[in-house]
Design a protein around this motif. Structure first.
Motif, mmCIF file in Angstrom:
data_model
loop_
_atom_site.group_PDB
_atom_site.id
_atom_site.type_symbol
_atom_site.label_atom_id
_atom_site.label_comp_id
_atom_site.label_asym_id
_atom_site.label_seq_id
_atom_site.Cartn_x
_atom_site.Cartn_y
_atom_site.Cartn_z
ATOM 1 N N THR A 4 -7.203 -6.924 2.864
ATOM 2 C CA THR A 4 -6.195 -7.913 3.247
ATOM 3 C C THR A 4 -4.850 -7.581 2.613
ATOM 4 O O THR A 4 -3.814 -7.656 3.274
ATOM 5 C CB THR A 4 -6.644 -9.328 2.855
ATOM 6 N N SER A 27 3.325 -13.914 10.596
ATOM 7 C CA SER A 27 2.880 -13.709 11.976
ATOM 8 C C SER A 27 2.187 -12.355 12.146
ATOM 9 O O SER A 27 1.263 -12.229 12.940
ATOM 10 C CB SER A 27 4.048 -13.832 12.949
ATOM 11 N N ASN A 30 -1.356 -12.558 9.935
ATOM 12 C CA ASN A 30 -2.317 -13.464 10.550
ATOM 13 C C ASN A 30 -3.292 -14.069 9.530
ATOM 14 O O ASN A 30 -4.501 -14.043 9.727
ATOM 15 C CB ASN A 30 -3.070 -12.743 11.677
ATOM 16 N N ASP A 32 -3.527 -17.444 6.322
ATOM 17 C CA ASP A 32 -3.027 -18.750 5.911
ATOM 18 C C ASP A 32 -1.758 -18.592 5.054
ATOM 19 O O ASP A 32 -1.699 -17.688 4.220
ATOM 20 C CB ASP A 32 -4.129 -19.440 5.111
#
Length: 84
Positions: A4, A27, A30, A32
């Motif tokens: 991530t 965006s 993707n 939280d």
């Protein structure tokens, strides 16, 4: 650094501006907004990114106040090595 974090670094690099705004990174990554803010803070402590806060820049920000983030030389080198 996990996958991530690596995806966040790739998202910042793909925007091709020195300090892309947090909403653009959000965006692309993707994830939280709170998690992105926490991960950007962690990446900054490790030296991979440099973040700008509300005091540095006006505009939309993540819950922890980060408004933009850019890659450091270490972050750019992390993209060039072998990954998952």
């Amino acid at each position: 650094m996990d996958t991530t974090d690596f995806d966040i670094i790739k998202a910042i690099a793909s925007l091709k501006v020195p300090y892309p705004k947090a909403d653009r990174i959000l965006s692309m990554a993707n994830i939280d907004p709170e998690e992105l803010g926490a991960r950007l803070g962690g990446l900054e402590m490790q030296g991979f990114v440099k973040t700008l806060s509300e005091a540095d820049m006006e505009g939309s920000s993540l819950p922890n106040g980060i408004t933009a983030a850019g890659l450091t030389n270490l972050g750019k080198r992390a993209l060039s090595g072998p990954r998952w």
